[in-house]
Design an enzyme around this catalytic site. Structure first.
Site, PDB file in Angstrom:
ATOM      1  N   ILE A 132       1.049  -1.281  -0.123  1.00  0.00           N
ATOM      2  CA  ILE A 132      -0.003  -0.153   0.001  1.00  0.00           C
ATOM      3  C   ILE A 132       0.909   1.241   0.116  1.00  0.00           C
ATOM      4  CG2 ILE A 132      -1.736   1.246   1.271  1.00  0.00           C
ATOM      5  CD1 ILE A 132      -2.829  -1.411   2.212  1.00  0.00           C
ATOM      6  N   PRO A 133       1.053   1.962  -0.976  1.00  0.00           N
ATOM      7  CA  PRO A 133       2.287   2.947  -1.445  1.00  0.00           C
ATOM      8  C   PRO A 133       1.913   4.312  -0.448  1.00  0.00           C
ATOM      9  CG  PRO A 133       0.613   3.030  -3.245  1.00  0.00           C
ATOM     10  CD  PRO A 133      -0.023   1.785  -2.120  1.00  0.00           C
ATOM     11  N   CYS A 134       2.261   4.084   0.532  1.00  0.00           N
ATOM     12  CA  CYS A 134       2.516   5.500   1.385  1.00  0.00           C
ATOM     13  C   CYS A 134       3.417   6.274   0.888  1.00  0.00           C
ATOM     14  CB  CYS A 134       2.588   5.137   2.833  1.00  0.00           C
ATOM     15  SG  CYS A 134       3.691   3.936   3.604  1.00  0.00           S
ATOM     16  N   HIS A 135       4.663   5.730   0.336  1.00  0.00           N
ATOM     17  CA  HIS A 135       5.610   6.472  -0.236  1.00  0.00           C
ATOM     18  C   HIS A 135       5.312   7.543  -1.229  1.00  0.00           C
ATOM     19  CE1 HIS A 135       5.493   3.154  -2.671  1.00  0.00           C
ATOM     20  NE2 HIS A 135       5.589   3.964  -3.842  1.00  0.00           N
ATOM     21  N   ARG A 136       3.759   7.417  -1.701  1.00  0.00           N
ATOM     22  CA  ARG A 136       3.281   8.392  -2.884  1.00  0.00           C
ATOM     23  C   ARG A 136       2.695   9.533  -2.195  1.00  0.00           C
ATOM     24  NH1 ARG A 136       0.657   3.510  -6.323  1.00  0.00           N
ATOM     25  NH2 ARG A 136       2.512   2.491  -6.796  1.00  0.00           N
TER      26      ARG A 136
END
Length: 164
Positions: A132-136
């Site tokens: 789940i791309p929290c780096h985005r």
């Protein structure tokens, strides 16, 4: 529940899977024993480390880090998150590969436009980073470097996606 340590280009990851799917991804700086104990308290007893049941997750993360995968096709178990965080993570999953949003924009997408600070905390507590791309999520202010694997991993993932 099964678990496995894997060495990746972003460092060592600790993967935990239940019968429903991947429930936790932790980075090297997060104590694996603490993570496993926490998951066990919330989800159920842990089995021994069995690599085979996490091969698909490992392979897909490697493909992603190699630039050969843009989205993941492994089941996720979000039983570690409450309903409010689940909505934030659902909105986060809708952010396309290579794109980025501010915490405020994510709060709007999650239906909580006046709760950006709370949404930011829920993003920071994401139990499934990378998948789940929290780096985005672009962060500003004193917690701008907060990312489970460290700011260098966040920059590495954003750079990987920028290359397309």
């Amino acid at each position: 529940m099964t678990y496995r340590h894997v060495d990746m280009a972003v460092g060592r990851l600790f993967l935990v899977r239940t019968q429903r799917g991947v429930v936790r991804v932790a980075f090297r700086d997060q104590d694996a024993d603490f993570v496993l104990d926490s998951v066990t308290r919330q989800v159920g007893p842990a089995a021994e480390a069995r690599c085979g049941q996490l091969d698909d997750v490992y392979r897909q993360i490697v493909e992603y880090l190699d630039g050969d995968r843009r989205e993941f096709a492994v089941p996720l178990d979000t039983s570690l998150v409450g309903p409010a965080q689940r909505e934030v993570l659902r909105a986060l999953c809708a952010v396309p590969f290579g794109a980025a949003v501010t915490v405020g924009e994510l709060a709007v997408a999650a239906g909580r436009p006046a709760e950006a600070a709370a949404v930011g905390l829920e993003v920071a507590a994401n139990p499934l980073p990378i998948l789940i791309p929290c780096h985005r999520v672009l962060r500003v202010g004193p917690d701008a470097a907060v990312y489970p694997g460290g700011c260098h991993v966040r920059h590495q993932l954003r750079a990987l996606e920028a290359r397309g």
